[in-house]
Design a protein around this motif. Structure first.
Motif, PDB file in Angstrom:
ATOM      1  N   TRP A   1     -59.047 -17.006   8.851  1.00  0.00           N
ATOM      2  CA  TRP A   1     -58.731 -17.027   7.421  1.00  0.00           C
ATOM      3  C   TRP A   1     -57.283 -16.583   7.270  1.00  0.00           C
ATOM      4  O   TRP A   1     -56.887 -15.599   7.894  1.00  0.00           O
ATOM      5  CB  TRP A   1     -59.624 -16.056   6.640  1.00  0.00           C
ATOM      6  N   ILE A   2     -56.503 -17.320   6.464  1.00  0.00           N
ATOM      7  CA  ILE A   2     -55.103 -16.937   6.261  1.00  0.00           C
ATOM      8  C   ILE A   2     -54.767 -16.918   4.776  1.00  0.00           C
ATOM      9  O   ILE A   2     -55.463 -17.515   3.950  1.00  0.00           O
ATOM     10  CB  ILE A   2     -54.118 -17.889   6.991  1.00  0.00           C
ATOM     11  N   ASP A   3     -53.677 -16.255   4.451  1.00  0.00           N
ATOM     12  CA  ASP A   3     -53.161 -16.255   3.089  1.00  0.00           C
ATOM     13  C   ASP A   3     -52.741 -17.684   2.734  1.00  0.00           C
ATOM     14  O   ASP A   3     -52.081 -18.344   3.545  1.00  0.00           O
ATOM     15  CB  ASP A   3     -51.966 -15.305   3.005  1.00  0.00           C
ATOM     16  N   PRO A   4     -53.108 -18.184   1.561  1.00  0.00           N
ATOM     17  CA  PRO A   4     -52.761 -19.561   1.192  1.00  0.00           C
ATOM     18  C   PRO A   4     -51.271 -19.877   1.304  1.00  0.00           C
ATOM     19  O   PRO A   4     -50.903 -20.996   1.674  1.00  0.00           O
ATOM     20  CB  PRO A   4     -53.237 -19.680  -0.259  1.00  0.00           C
ATOM     21  N   GLU A   5     -50.431 -18.925   1.011  1.00  0.00           N
ATOM     22  CA  GLU A   5     -48.981 -19.169   1.038  1.00  0.00           C
ATOM     23  C   GLU A   5     -48.472 -19.485   2.444  1.00  0.00           C
ATOM     24  O   GLU A   5     -47.385 -20.023   2.608  1.00  0.00           O
ATOM     25  CB  GLU A   5     -48.224 -17.978   0.454  1.00  0.00           C
TER      26      GLU A   5
END
Length: 161
Positions: free
Chosen positions: A132-136
């Protein structure tokens, strides 16, 4: 590209931006990626006559093991997004029939648990690992020729994540 390559059609495709309860986005690292550390959201070709949402759910299940019972549809992109393959890949992917992809994108909320994600739900698997990653960060982790598409998907869905 030669003129004949520019005349090739775009492959119909659907992509899924799967977000968890913390607003993080699922990305997987492709097994067949020789470029190293490139990650992508689930995506894949649509069958003739297949509905966008049905195709998105099918691709999501094949690539992640996540089914419609664990993912709630939030939005569908207003328009298709196009990308061209780099010249060296045209003719090597998808039997040489396409110059790139035309993609509708779905935003879905994951309501399952991380332990339910199964990269081997489909044989052969497409991803060898996931996170899971930050959308940015999406435009930073994708292969260069898809960056514009990922920026557009992020822009369209940002307020809904």
């Amino acid at each position: 590209m030669t003129t004949s390559q520019w005349d090739l059609p775009y492959r119909p495709c659907v992509g899924v931006m799967l977000v968890n309860g913390e607003g993080k986005v699922f990305v997987g690292r492709r097994i067949d990626n020789k470029e190293g550390d490139a990650w992508q959201m689930p995506q894949g070709g649509m069958d003739d006559g297949e509905d966008v949402i049905a195709a998105g759910l099918r691709e999501l299940a094949e690539e992640t093991g996540v089914t419609g019972s664990n993912a709630a549809l939030i939005a569908r992109s207003k328009e298709e997004l196009l990308y061209d393959l780099p010249e060296e890949l045209v003719g090597r992917l998808w039997g040489g029939k396409y110059r790139g992809q035309r993609q509708f994108w779905l935003l879905m909320r994951y309501i399952g648990t991380d332990s339910e994600i199964d990269l081997e739900a489909h044989d052969p698997p497409e991803f060898c690992e996931w996170k899971w990653i930050d959308p940015e960060l999406l435009p930073e982790v994708i292969v260069p020729f898809k960056k514009r598409v990922y920026r557009a998907v992020l822009e369209e869905f940002r307020a809904l994540i």
